[in-house]
Design a protein around this motif. Structure first.
Motif, PDB file in Angstrom:
ATOM      1  N   SER A   3       0.852  -1.073  -0.014  1.00 14.80           N
ATOM      2  CA  SER A   3      -0.071  -0.082  -0.036  1.00 14.80           C
ATOM      3  C   SER A   3       0.931   1.271  -0.066  1.00 14.80           C
ATOM      4  O   SER A   3       1.923   1.112   0.381  1.00 14.80           O
ATOM      5  N   ASP A   8      -3.595   3.163   4.984  1.00 16.36           N
ATOM      6  CA  ASP A   8      -3.667   1.911   4.419  1.00 16.36           C
ATOM      7  C   ASP A   8      -2.901   1.099   5.324  1.00 16.36           C
ATOM      8  O   ASP A   8      -3.247  -0.252   5.176  1.00 16.36           O
ATOM      9  N   SER A  12      -3.167  -3.136   5.610  1.00 17.03           N
ATOM     10  CA  SER A  12      -2.215  -4.103   4.738  1.00 17.03           C
ATOM     11  C   SER A  12      -1.502  -5.049   5.596  1.00 17.03           C
ATOM     12  O   SER A  12      -1.259  -6.197   4.990  1.00 17.03           O
ATOM     13  N   LYS A  40      -7.677   5.593  -6.914  1.00 15.17           N
ATOM     14  CA  LYS A  40      -6.529   4.838  -7.365  1.00 15.17           C
ATOM     15  C   LYS A  40      -5.210   5.936  -7.651  1.00 15.17           C
ATOM     16  O   LYS A  40      -4.118   5.750  -7.425  1.00 15.17           O
ATOM     17  N   ARG A  43      -3.768   6.909  -4.565  1.00 14.72           N
ATOM     18  CA  ARG A  43      -2.805   6.043  -4.138  1.00 14.72           C
ATOM     19  C   ARG A  43      -1.524   5.904  -4.887  1.00 14.72           C
ATOM     20  O   ARG A  43      -0.398   5.648  -4.224  1.00 14.72           O
ATOM     21  N   LYS A  44      -1.502   5.846  -5.914  1.00 15.23           N
ATOM     22  CA  LYS A  44      -0.328   5.630  -6.788  1.00 15.23           C
ATOM     23  C   LYS A  44       0.522   7.047  -6.597  1.00 15.23           C
ATOM     24  O   LYS A  44       0.062   8.142  -6.892  1.00 15.23           O
ATOM     25  N   SER A 263      -0.695  -7.138  -5.457  1.00 13.29           N
ATOM     26  CA  SER A 263       0.124  -6.178  -5.533  1.00 13.29           C
ATOM     27  C   SER A 263       0.187  -5.703  -6.996  1.00 13.29           C
ATOM     28  O   SER A 263       0.765  -4.553  -7.205  1.00 13.29           O
ATOM     29  N   GLN A 266      -2.270  -3.087  -7.205  1.00  9.01           N
ATOM     30  CA  GLN A 266      -2.001  -1.816  -6.448  1.00  9.01           C
ATOM     31  C   GLN A 266      -0.782  -1.094  -7.002  1.00  9.01           C
ATOM     32  O   GLN A 266      -0.557   0.152  -7.084  1.00  9.01           O
TER      33      GLN A 266
END
Lengths: 308, 288
Positions: A3, A8, A12, A40, A43-44, A263, A266
């Motif tokens: 994560s 998170d 995780s 998303k 998160r990235k 994974s 993500q």
């Protein structure tokens, strides 16, 4: 599991216990609601983008890799003579990668999924320059650091530090750089005084942590990771994932081979799915994973290449 | 990273991997890479020696004791068989000869195993593989060094000549090293395809020891075989070790034939062995 944001993390960590095998993942991924696009992108981590006119960082062009290997365990004169008497040939050809082409522009992190024996690791080796392709061409722009399934070339009689230095020198770093790196590596791997003890005294977790630390500390332009995220315990995994996201913003491209579909989803923004040496699909991770899991459920017979 | 700010020489770091499994890779980049990574070969050999305790006092002592005792055994043997009373001069020749032969055989036998024991390093890292046999030769050389002062002691006992020519022996030592590099590369390649080559190697080396001027002197061969002795130059070690012994022990300038033969053998072995190794190198990753 990986994560990338602090919030998170606690979840995780608990998830890591149920590292999904392929079969588990099939259910999990299919049932989960589609990931919200905005969530998303949050998160990235921000990554590099290709400059105008820049050729792809890695370009795999119609590559076929055929192993010619013996099926004897140990090739010897003796068996060669016996074979000669019988008029046999010991060489067997294994087609590991079959006419695969794809480009990876700067800033991509590419996930590679597929069942065992799909040719994923072979492809990684050839991108790392260890295995030459039998036909086709691979262009790589930048320095590669690879963390392949077997770990770095470690000699159990030597200490961790000596192994790290050897690996760095083999990768083409200078002695000063390597010695400086060795300190960072030891610190990151959290192996303390074991760094100066022979590697045969290491636990398997220490071994993997060291291997992971080495590959991420070599200032890679391109990072190849083959099933390495299982290294270490839960807290090391969190640390590893932070380091990976840091690397993704500084390196040009990342390749991740993993059976942990979570994974891949993500960490990657591009994905290829390979099966028996063939490139089945090159698409977003979500679509590749759903096609792959569907494929696994339905079985090979009902889902041939023609259906794609 | 670095290129993003400035401009685009896109091909600056371009590496292309193309099929050349049975062919020879482009030589210029290969050797550029090779020279760049020589520190790796040095470190590889140094850490290997460390793991084998060669850097401890008794480790060093053993490196000297082992060939020394072997030399004494051969000295006795020669005395018994030829029923002559070979003096200290013969002893010095045998000791010097065994020491240098040990360097050669050590280089070839560790070199032979260098690729097959390289395992993970070969499987996971892309680097010029020729560094592996080179590291083996370096190891053998550093094991040879502590025997040099011991030889000098025998040289003094035998009342050997001290001439200006002695340092010229280094030329033959250098040539022998080049020859050993070529042989190590050759044997390393053979070993990949035939793993039992390492079982034959000791016998092969033992025979080579007997047909080389280590236990006997070239003059002896001439007196026994007459004209046929000229064929001796076909044995690379005849000129390489013969030249070394002539210069260091006897203080005699070797003939032109010896110089030419030694140089040619060294070059032929180095070029031939390396090219054979290079042509097969790409195959190693799948054969190990």
């Amino acid at each position: 599991m990986i994560s990338l944001s602090a919030s998170d993390r606690s979840t995780s960590v608990s998830e890591t216990k149920l590292e999904p095998g392929v079969q588990d993942a099939t259910g999990a991924v299919q049932d989960s609601p589609p990931v919200d696009e905005a969530e998303k992108s949050r998160r990235k981590t921000p990554k590099q983008t290709p400059l105008p006119g820049e050729p792809p960082t890695v370009s795999v062009q119609d590559v076929t890799i055929v192993y010619r290997t013996t099926f004897e365990k140990v090739p010897t004169f003796k068996s060669a003579i016996v074979r000669l008497g019988r008029g046999e040939r010991a060489v067997r050809e294994v087609e590991a990668v079959n006419h695969v082409s794809f480009d990876v522009p700067r800033g991509t992190s590419l996930g590679i999924i597929g069942a065992n024996g799909a040719g994923k690791s072979t492809l990684m080796r050839s991108i790392a320059g260890v295995l030459p392709p039998t036909s086709g061409r691979i262009e790589v722009r930048g320095k590669i650091s690879s963390l392949l399934a077997l770990g770095v070339g470690f000699n159990g009689l030597l200490s961790g530090r000596e192994n790290v230095i050897l690996g760095g020198l083999a990768a083409g770093l200078s002695r000063d750089q390597v010695e400086e790196r060795a300190r960072e590596v030891a610190e990151f791997a959290e192996i303390g005084e074991f760094m100066d003890l022979p590697m045969r005294t290491y636990s398997s977790g220490m071994y993997q942590r060291l291997a992971f630390s080495v590959s991420v500390h070599m200032d890679p332009d391109i990072l190849l990771i083959d099933e390495a995220l299982s290294a270490g315990d839960a807290s090391f995994k969190v640390k590893a994932s932070e380091k990976m996201s840091e690397l993704m913003s500084s390196s040009r491209a990342m390749f991740l081979v993993s059976h942990s579909l979570g994974s891949i989803e993500q960490m990657c923004d591009d994905c290829i799915w390979m099966h028996k040496g063939k490139l089945m699909m090159h698409d977003s991770p979500e679509r590749c994973i759903s096609a792959y899991t569907k494929f696994l459920k339905v079985g090979e017979d009902a889902f041939t290449l023609d259906d794609l | 990273m670095t290129t993003s700010a400035t401009v685009p020489d896109w091909d600056a770091e371009l590496q292309v991997y193309e099929p050349h499994r049975a062919g020879i890779p482009p030589l210029r980049p290969y050797f550029r890479d090779l020279f760049q990574r020589l520190p790796f070969a040095a470190e590889f050999s140094r850490s290997g020696m460390k793991a084998a305790h060669s850097e401890t006092v008794f480790g060093q002592l053993w490196l000297v004791l082992n060939p020394l005792m072997l030399a004494l055994v051969y000295f006795l043997l020669v005395n018994v068989i030829s029923q002559s009373n070979a003096g200290p001069e013969a002893l010095a020749r045998i000791v010097g000869g065994i020491f240098i032969f040990y360097f050669f055989s050590g280089a070839v036998s560790t070199g032979a195993g260098s690729v097959t024991t390289g395992g993970r390093l070969i499987l996971n890292m892309a680097f010029p593989r020729l560094l592996m046999p080179l590291a083996a030769v370096r190891t053998a050389f550093f094991r040879f060094l502590p025997t040099v002062p011991v030889y000098l002691v025998f040289h003094i006992i035998a009342g050997g000549a001290w001439t200006w020519m002695m340092p010229l022996g280094l030329v033959f030592l250098g040539l022998l090293t080049l020859f050993a590099m070529g042989m190590a590369a050759f044997m390393a390649t053979v070993q990949v395809y035939f793993r039992d080559a390492s079982s034959f190697l000791p016998y092969f080396l033992r025979i080579w020891l007997y047909i080389s001027p280590v236990l006997w002197s070239p003059e002896l061969a001439e007196s026994r075989f007459g004209h046929y002795a000229k064929l001796m130059v076909l044995n690379p070690l005849y000129s390489l070790i013969g030249g070394w012994t002539d210069l260091t022990l006897n203080g005699v300038m070797p003939s032109a034939t010896i110089w030419i033969a030694a140089t040619s053998w060294a070059l032929v072995a180095l070029v031939g062995g390396s090219l054979y190794f290079l042509s097969r190198e790409r195959d190693f990753a799948v054969r190990i």
